[in-house]
Design a protein around this motif. Structure first.
Motif, PDB file in Angstrom:
ATOM      1  N   ASP A 633      38.995  36.824  42.353  1.00 36.55           N
ATOM      2  CA  ASP A 633      39.995  37.804  42.671  1.00 36.55           C
ATOM      3  C   ASP A 633      41.220  37.069  43.094  1.00 36.55           C
ATOM      4  N   MET A 634      41.508  35.844  42.796  1.00 36.70           N
ATOM      5  CA  MET A 634      42.631  35.010  42.944  1.00 36.70           C
ATOM      6  C   MET A 634      43.874  35.538  42.318  1.00 36.70           C
ATOM      7  N   PHE A 635      43.678  36.002  40.970  1.00 34.08           N
ATOM      8  CA  PHE A 635      44.517  36.398  40.079  1.00 34.08           C
ATOM      9  C   PHE A 635      44.709  37.737  40.066  1.00 34.08           C
ATOM     10  N   THR A 636      44.891  38.354  41.149  1.00 33.26           N
ATOM     11  CA  THR A 636      45.280  39.763  41.279  1.00 33.26           C
ATOM     12  C   THR A 636      46.650  40.254  41.905  1.00 33.26           C
ATOM     13  N   ASP A 637      46.992  41.153  41.879  1.00 36.17           N
ATOM     14  CA  ASP A 637      48.101  41.688  42.436  1.00 36.17           C
ATOM     15  C   ASP A 637      47.959  41.720  43.876  1.00 36.17           C
ATOM     16  N   GLN A 638      46.737  42.160  44.246  1.00 39.32           N
ATOM     17  CA  GLN A 638      46.458  42.506  45.864  1.00 39.32           C
ATOM     18  C   GLN A 638      46.619  40.977  46.464  1.00 39.32           C
ATOM     19  N   ALA A 639      45.735  40.281  45.914  1.00 38.94           N
ATOM     20  CA  ALA A 639      45.905  38.657  46.533  1.00 38.94           C
ATOM     21  C   ALA A 639      47.156  38.185  46.447  1.00 38.94           C
ATOM     22  N   ASP A 640      47.821  38.213  45.331  1.00 39.64           N
ATOM     23  CA  ASP A 640      49.325  37.725  45.232  1.00 39.64           C
ATOM     24  C   ASP A 640      50.196  38.111  46.277  1.00 39.64           C
ATOM     25  N   GLN A 641      50.302  39.429  46.500  1.00 42.14           N
ATOM     26  CA  GLN A 641      50.985  40.037  47.718  1.00 42.14           C
ATOM     27  C   GLN A 641      50.673  39.397  49.124  1.00 42.14           C
ATOM     28  N   MET A 642      49.410  39.117  49.269  1.00 40.48           N
ATOM     29  CA  MET A 642      49.131  38.390  50.710  1.00 40.48           C
ATOM     30  C   MET A 642      49.979  37.096  50.850  1.00 40.48           C
ATOM     31  N   VAL A 643      50.238  36.714  49.608  1.00 42.71           N
ATOM     32  CA  VAL A 643      51.083  35.256  49.878  1.00 42.71           C
ATOM     33  C   VAL A 643      52.423  34.986  49.197  1.00 42.71           C
ATOM     34  N   HIS A 644      52.620  36.398  49.109  1.00 43.50           N
ATOM     35  CA  HIS A 644      54.055  36.415  48.701  1.00 43.50           C
ATOM     36  C   HIS A 644      54.685  35.978  47.174  1.00 43.50           C
ATOM     37  N   GLY A 645      53.836  36.009  46.265  1.00 42.64           N
ATOM     38  CA  GLY A 645      53.882  35.403  45.046  1.00 42.64           C
ATOM     39  C   GLY A 645      53.464  33.985  44.469  1.00 42.64           C
ATOM     40  N   ASN A 646      52.710  33.418  45.611  1.00 39.18           N
ATOM     41  CA  ASN A 646      52.522  32.165  45.405  1.00 39.18           C
ATOM     42  C   ASN A 646      51.084  31.905  44.317  1.00 39.18           C
ATOM     43  N   ASN A 647      50.263  32.888  44.355  1.00 42.25           N
ATOM     44  CA  ASN A 647      49.243  32.842  43.415  1.00 42.25           C
ATOM     45  C   ASN A 647      49.772  32.869  41.939  1.00 42.25           C
ATOM     46  N   LEU A 648      50.895  33.870  41.970  1.00 44.67           N
ATOM     47  CA  LEU A 648      51.361  34.131  40.526  1.00 44.67           C
ATOM     48  C   LEU A 648      52.012  32.667  40.117  1.00 44.67           C
ATOM     49  N   ILE A 649      52.672  31.961  40.995  1.00 46.34           N
ATOM     50  CA  ILE A 649      53.361  30.647  40.801  1.00 46.34           C
ATOM     51  C   ILE A 649      52.251  29.701  40.311  1.00 46.34           C
ATOM     52  N   LEU A 650      51.284  29.796  41.011  1.00 46.64           N
ATOM     53  CA  LEU A 650      50.184  28.750  40.457  1.00 46.64           C
ATOM     54  C   LEU A 650      49.599  29.017  39.105  1.00 46.64           C
ATOM     55  N   PHE A 651      49.447  30.243  38.965  1.00 45.95           N
ATOM     56  CA  PHE A 651      48.941  30.737  37.482  1.00 45.95           C
ATOM     57  C   PHE A 651      49.816  30.444  36.547  1.00 45.95           C
ATOM     58  N   GLY A 652      51.285  30.670  36.480  1.00 47.30           N
ATOM     59  CA  GLY A 652      52.287  30.061  35.740  1.00 47.30           C
ATOM     60  C   GLY A 652      52.336  28.827  35.315  1.00 47.30           C
ATOM     61  N   ASN A 653      52.180  27.847  36.521  1.00 49.08           N
ATOM     62  CA  ASN A 653      52.215  26.544  36.342  1.00 49.08           C
ATOM     63  C   ASN A 653      50.954  26.208  35.714  1.00 49.08           C
ATOM     64  N   THR A 654      49.721  26.858  35.979  1.00 44.81           N
ATOM     65  CA  THR A 654      48.288  26.517  35.274  1.00 44.81           C
ATOM     66  C   THR A 654      48.553  26.592  33.642  1.00 44.81           C
ATOM     67  N   LEU A 655      49.091  27.704  33.341  1.00 48.31           N
ATOM     68  CA  LEU A 655      49.413  28.115  31.885  1.00 48.31           C
ATOM     69  C   LEU A 655      50.235  26.891  31.297  1.00 48.31           C
ATOM     70  N   LYS A 656      51.233  26.517  31.981  1.00 48.37           N
ATOM     71  CA  LYS A 656      52.237  25.465  31.326  1.00 48.37           C
ATOM     72  C   LYS A 656      51.595  24.285  31.257  1.00 48.37           C
ATOM     73  N   SER A 657      50.525  23.788  32.236  1.00 48.64           N
ATOM     74  CA  SER A 657      49.691  22.684  32.075  1.00 48.64           C
ATOM     75  C   SER A 657      48.792  22.608  30.835  1.00 48.64           C
ATOM     76  N   LEU A 658      48.387  23.713  30.388  1.00 51.03           N
ATOM     77  CA  LEU A 658      47.430  23.800  29.459  1.00 51.03           C
ATOM     78  C   LEU A 658      47.812  23.945  27.946  1.00 51.03           C
ATOM     79  N   VAL A 659      49.206  24.411  27.850  1.00 49.84           N
ATOM     80  CA  VAL A 659      49.651  24.632  26.617  1.00 49.84           C
ATOM     81  C   VAL A 659      50.897  24.015  26.364  1.00 49.84           C
TER      82      VAL A 659
END
Length: 712
Positions: A633-659
């Motif tokens: 559940d960490m890559f959901t909007d509800q979880a992301d709002q709890m930490v002001h967008g940090n989960n979304l930043i982590l997700f974007g960085n993860t994609l860039k590290s894999l592709v």
């Protein structure tokens, strides 16, 4: 003119009319200020000014102006002025300036408010003072109109009623003519009597020069008409008077024609020059990065905007989207804007998407290749909900970012697109819309794939996603994934804490990197490592040092939120390098899950566990990388709002590290909304008392002057 000005201004201020007007206007402003700024915590006084202009001035200015000429006509004192050795223009302008000065006094008081608000937050000064300018210009236009009407009768009350009715009609006209099927009628009425829309255009942050031109020219027109009416009364009936009347009629026609021509000419100015973005974040402007992207487009692109053209009933947000879209078309002739009325043509959207799209959404279509991308209305605004008041507020504006991403995507050559495949068929979870947007913004096509019908992963797969399967893979499916990894494929994996039995074949995929998912759910003993007032399995893990965690591991940006996380472990394997991305504290423990509720209370000893890992396996040719997170559940909007967008930043960085992206698309960050002011309850009450005291002092001083003059 100066003598007339002094005489009338003293008359207003020495009688109770002037202080009464000032006091009522300040009182009404205070009421709206309390609603929008003290209770709504807005750092902008445009809401208070608009409502004061729309509702307050509708009644107060006609009452202030009703005696300007009608009272003098009734008492015959106008004869002394008309026979005085001054021009009619001097008389009219003198009276106009006297009333405008009275109106300027409360406006000047309002100018102090933004300065005072700086004590409680960041204030967009240019926007605030542009709103004040629009309010003042609107007010003096109403004064000119009411002066004209005060010449029509010697009964002040009748003049006031006619003035109020006129202003009401002009303010509410948009609600009637906009429903007309005649575009010609709508254009004529919109360009002549629509007062409220022009005032709003000065206050929404995108200052429209046409509104300034309109207010000034209409003010001049009605002052001119007032002069012509007085001219007719000044001269007796004679042959000479006939010539004067003919001249007056011709001059009125010429003046009206000049005013219409000036306003039509202002409308012909391109939007990029006619509208000035006065917001602190440049909400209605395009960044230099976007301009570089747009000017380089050579394909024919259509922006299908699902709204009526120039619909004044649209909300401020809808009109903001329209203004931004017009900037794109102004930069490149290959880009055109087309309005689609969703009521008349609901089928166009079905051509490009199976999903429902909201009003004011945009579909960007490359007419050369047919590639398209839907930009939904909800994606262009970031919002948050106050769960105490259940009010939704805008926290960010992403119209430019979304449209620029879409333009780059539809114009990208086919061979430059990245392919991401998401495995289905195991009751997988879904990423929230914000996270899917990150994938598509990184010029990646997302395709679902079932390994039951496909024996191997397609060769064009740049990233494989295994998103929290709840049931196990079969042996053939697991072998297909491992074969893909053996060929240098990269994978993003999330795990699900509540599974139906053991996932042995899925475990083989993790074991390819020496990683294992332990049974149970992680709990924290360290109160700093889970969300306050929540259960200890809503974790805020320790963030490791890696490119993937850039931007989320500093104290200023907060933390990552991983609810219901499983414990990960790993063993050393030849050729595999593991980096810890997210871990618990040393005092975490595992709560084991079981069908028996009593068994759920069984716990492990305290210790440190992994929640996020990056594993790189060196192959004979190249390498294979996996990033594994144990929270579904960490890559959901509800979880992301709890930490002001940090989960979304982590997700974007993860994609860039894999592709490895062949084309790096320009990323336009969302423009943060104005931060609200921060004001304690006692301070707000003190503010209210100061406003109340100011109104009382204005009334008391005016009443005192009036009583003292009555006694003389």
């Amino acid at each position: 003119m100066l003598a007339i000005f002094k005489r009338d201004f003293k008359s207003y201020m020495h009688s109770f009319i002037g202080p009464l007007f000032i006091g009522v206007v300040v009182a009404l402003f205070s009421l709206f200020f309390i609603m929008f700024n003290l209770l709504g915590l807005s750092n902008n006084i445009n809401g208070a000014l608009y409502n004061l202009g729309y509702w307050g001035l509708m009644f107060t200015i006609p009452i202030l102006c009703m005696r300007a000429f009608s009272e003098e006509r009734r008492s015959k004192t106008d004869q002394m002025i008309l026979t005085a050795p001054v021009s009619v223009y001097s008389i009219v302008i003198g009276k106009f300036l006297a009333i405008s000065t009275v109106f300027a006094i409360p406006t000047a008081l309002f100018c102090i408010v933004p300065v005072v608000l700086t004590k409680f937050g960041t204030i967009p000064f240019i926007w605030n003072y542009t709103s004040l300018l629009g309010f003042f210009l609107y007010g003096i236009m109403l004064i000119a109109i009411c002066l004209f009407i005060s010449n029509l009768s010697d009964n002040p009350l009748i003049c006031a009623v006619i003035s109020i009715i006129t202003i009401v009609i002009c303010n509410l006209s948009v609600n009637f003519y906009d429903k007309s099927n005649s575009q010609v009628l709508k254009t004529i009425l919109a360009s002549t009597i629509d007062f409220s829309t022009r005032m709003a255009n000065m206050m929404t942050g995108n200052c429209d020069i046409t509104s300034v031109v309109y207010f000034i020219t209409v003010t001049i027109l009605f002052l001119f008409l007032t002069v012509q009416i007085i001219q007719k009364r000044r001269y007796s009936v004679s042959k000479k008077n006939f010539s004067i009347s003919a001249y007056s009629t011709v001059s009125i026609i010429v003046m009206i024609s000049v005013v219409i021509a000036a306003n039509m000419a202002a409308l012909q100015i391109p939007d990029t020059f006619r509208e000035i973005d006065v917001t602190a974040q440049n909400i209605y402007s395009l960044s230099d990065a976007t301009k570089n992207v747009v000017t380089g487009i050579n394909d024919d692109v259509t922006l299908y905007f699902f709204a009526k053209e120039d619909d004044n009933n649209n909300s401020t947000k809808d009109q903001g989207i329209e203004k931004v879209l017009k900037h794109y078309t102004a930069l490149n002739d290959h880009i055109k804007l087309e309005y689609i009325d969703p009521v008349i043509n609901p089928q166009l959207a079905k051509k490009y998407t199976d999903s429902d799209i909201n009003y004011s959404s945009v579909i960007v279509v490359n007419e050369n290749t047919g590639r398209s991308r839907v930009v939904n209305y909800n994606d262009m605004y970031e919002t948050s909900v106050n769960y105490q008041t259940y009010q939704q507020t805008v926290t960010g504006y992403d119209t430019e970012g979304e449209i620029t991403y879409a333009l780059q995507y539809v114009c990208l050559p086919e061979d430059k697109l990245m392919k991401a495949y998401v495995v289905t068929g195991h009751k997988e979870g879904n990423f929230s819309d914000s996270f899917n947007d990150v994938i598509s913004k990184d010029n990646m096509d997302i395709t679902e794939i079932s390994l039951l019908t496909t024996t191997e992963i397609p060769s064009d797969c740049d990233l494989l996603i295994l998103n929290s399967p709840a049931v196990d893979y079969n042996e053939q499916e697991a072998d297909a994934v491992i074969k893909y990894l053996d060929n240098g494929g990269n994978v993003l994996i999330t795990t699900y804490y509540q599974t139906n039995g053991s996932l042995d074949n899925f475990g083989k995929i993790l074991d390819y990197y020496g990683v294992k998912v332990e049974p149970g759910v992680l709990m924290e003993n360290d109160s700093n490592r889970y969300i306050a007032s929540q259960t200890p399995y809503y974790l805020l893990p320790v963030v490791g040092n890696d490119d993937i965690t850039n931007g989320v591991n500093s104290e200023t940006t907060g933390a990552v939120f991983t609810p219901l996380s499983q414990p990960l472990s790993y063993t050393e394997k030849d050729g595999v390098t593991v980096t810890e991305l997210l871990t618990t504290s040393d005092s975490a423990y595992i709560q084991y899950l079981s069908a028996n509720a009593e068994d759920n209370l069984q716990m492990s000893n305290a210790g440190k566990w992994d929640i996020g890992l990056k594993a790189v396996k060196t192959l004979d040719s190249g390498s294979s990388t996996a990033v594994i997170y144990s929270s579904a559940d960490m890559f959901t909007d509800q979880a992301d709002q709890m930490v002001h967008g940090n989960n979304l930043i982590l997700f974007g960085n993860t994609l860039k590290s894999l592709v490895s992206f062949d084309v790096e698309l320009v990323t336009i960050p969302s423009k943060a909304a104005d931060s609200p002011i921060t004001m304690a309850g006692q301070t707000a009450i003190f503010f209210m008392l100061i406003m109340l005291l100011t109104v009382v002092l204005i009334f008391a001083s005016g009443l005192g002057v009036w009583i003292s003059r009555r006694k003389r």
